[in-house]
Enzyme design. Structure first.
Site, PDB file in Angstrom:
ATOM      1  N   PRO A  20       0.831  -1.200   0.000  1.00 38.11           N
ATOM      2  CA  PRO A  20       0.000   0.000   0.000  1.00 38.11           C
ATOM      3  C   PRO A  20       0.869   1.255   0.000  1.00 38.11           C
ATOM      4  O   PRO A  20       1.774   1.403   0.817  1.00 38.11           O
ATOM      5  CB  PRO A  20      -0.795  -0.129   1.296  1.00 38.11           C
ATOM      6  CG  PRO A  20      -0.824  -1.593   1.571  1.00 38.11           C
ATOM      7  CD  PRO A  20       0.506  -2.098   1.104  1.00 38.11           C
ATOM      8  N   GLU A  21       0.611   2.160  -0.936  1.00 36.42           N
ATOM      9  CA  GLU A  21       1.336   3.415  -1.000  1.00 36.42           C
ATOM     10  C   GLU A  21       0.409   4.538  -0.560  1.00 36.42           C
ATOM     11  O   GLU A  21      -0.699   4.290  -0.091  1.00 36.42           O
ATOM     12  CB  GLU A  21       1.883   3.627  -2.411  1.00 36.42           C
ATOM     13  CG  GLU A  21       2.920   2.570  -2.785  1.00 36.42           C
ATOM     14  CD  GLU A  21       3.721   2.931  -4.025  1.00 36.42           C
ATOM     15  OE1 GLU A  21       3.679   4.095  -4.460  1.00 36.42           O
ATOM     16  OE2 GLU A  21       4.398   2.032  -4.566  1.00 36.42           O
TER      17      GLU A  21
ATOM     18  N   HIS B 273      -4.561 -14.106   9.896  1.00 33.22           N
ATOM     19  CA  HIS B 273      -3.726 -12.913   9.803  1.00 33.22           C
ATOM     20  C   HIS B 273      -4.406 -11.663  10.354  1.00 33.22           C
ATOM     21  O   HIS B 273      -3.956 -10.547  10.097  1.00 33.22           O
ATOM     22  CB  HIS B 273      -3.308 -12.681   8.357  1.00 33.22           C
ATOM     23  CG  HIS B 273      -2.592 -13.849   7.744  1.00 33.22           C
ATOM     24  ND1 HIS B 273      -1.391 -14.312   8.237  1.00 33.22           N
ATOM     25  CD2 HIS B 273      -2.924 -14.651   6.694  1.00 33.22           C
ATOM     26  CE1 HIS B 273      -1.004 -15.356   7.503  1.00 33.22           C
ATOM     27  NE2 HIS B 273      -1.906 -15.578   6.581  1.00 33.22           N
TER      28      HIS B 273
ATOM     29  N   ARG C  85       1.944 -10.523   6.036  1.00 28.67           N
ATOM     30  CA  ARG C  85       3.407 -10.518   6.098  1.00 28.67           C
ATOM     31  C   ARG C  85       3.959  -9.881   7.375  1.00 28.67           C
ATOM     32  O   ARG C  85       5.144  -9.933   7.646  1.00 28.67           O
ATOM     33  CB  ARG C  85       3.969  -9.816   4.857  1.00 28.67           C
ATOM     34  CG  ARG C  85       3.566 -10.523   3.572  1.00 28.67           C
ATOM     35  CD  ARG C  85       4.116  -9.845   2.339  1.00 28.67           C
ATOM     36  NE  ARG C  85       5.571 -10.003   2.250  1.00 28.67           N
ATOM     37  CZ  ARG C  85       6.297  -9.510   1.257  1.00 28.67           C
ATOM     38  NH1 ARG C  85       5.717  -8.816   0.286  1.00 28.67           N
ATOM     39  NH2 ARG C  85       7.595  -9.693   1.231  1.00 28.67           N
TER      40      ARG C  85
END
Length: 269
Positions: free
Chosen positions: A2-3, A90, A109
């Site tokens: 994500p930016e 997660h 992650r």
């Protein structure tokens, strides 16, 4: 990952459900993401979320006693659930709200972060950051001044958070393409006119991406579960070997600063 546009879309997505609402409790299932999740995050409990802002790629959930700082890392996402439901593998952090909703943080992650900053303090992760790219402080004149005596590749320069925040790899590639500037050129080689063009293109590309809902990568979805749409309009990023959308020449790829970089040798100079 994500930016800035994805993070801004997340901010816009969760704010209507959380601002002005009290945090009843917080559940942390994973004590360590990129960093240890501080016990002080418990200070959120019983507090009203006054506003949610963004600084660089960090989301700031502000209360009367301090601010929770959230980073989505490489694969993180936030969802607002209408009611509590069993967490998945997660799902690392839940905020249970007084309106019955749940803010759920998912991060396969585990490169993201949940941090805490007491009111009146400044957290180290927010120190020494450059201006926001969509702010009035981000100008060609500012960049020209910062670029003096620099010999770094322009792509690395605009991705440096100490220079300007939030211009990640995708949008650096796209902005340099629409500016017709080769990514490996040294900063000192740009003319004033090229700086003006590049700054404007960075703003335009980011604004358009936010309007379109962010760039959909495999790990990202909006807070409402809908994907972004800007990925359909990417012109060079991830398109090595494909024809340039402007001239038809093959899109080239090379590493710059250990990041994959995509450009057209004909259109960019």
């Amino acid at each position: 990952m994500p930016e800035l546009p994805e993070v801004e879309v997340s901010r816009q997505g969760i704010s209507p459900y959380l601002v002005g609402v009290t945090v009843k409790s917080i559940e942390v299932r994973t004590p360590k993401l990129r960093w240890e999740i501080p016990y002080d995050l418990k200070k959120l409990e019983g507090q009203v979320i006054r506003h949610i802002t963004r600084r660089a790629k960090y989301l700031l959930l502000a209360t009367d006693v301090g601010t929770a700082i959230v980073h989505l890392g490489m694969s993180g996402s936030l969802r607002v659930l209408d009611a509590p439901m069993a967490p998945g593998k997660h799902d690392h952090v839940d905020l249970f709200m007084s309106n019955g909703r749940v803010l759920r943080y998912n991060d396969p992650r585990r490169f993201g972060a949940w941090l805490w900053c007491d009111k009146g303090q400044e957290h180290a992760v927010l120190a020494n950051l450059g201006p926001e790219p969509l702010s009035d402080e981000f100008t060609a004149e500012y960049m020209i001044e910062r670029a003096k005596q620099k010999r770094v590749a322009i792509k690395q320069f605009i991705m440096d958070n100490k220079i300007v925040v939030g211009v990640g790899n995708i949008y650096a590639n796209e902005s340099l393409f629409t500016s017709h500037i080769l990514p490996y050129r040294e900063t000192g080689s740009l003319s004033a006119a090229e700086w003006h063009t590049l700054v404007q293109e960075i703003k335009t590309v980011l604004e358009h991406s936010i309007q379109q809902g962010g760039t959909t990568l495999k790990d990202f979805a909006q807070a409402d579960g809908k994907p972004g749409y800007f990925a359909q309009e990417l012109r060079v990023y991830g398109k090595a070997g494909q024809p340039c959308p402007e001239c038809g020449a093959e899109i080239a790829e090379q590493k710059i600063g250990q990041r994959n970089t995509f450009f057209c040798r004909i259109c960019q100079h």
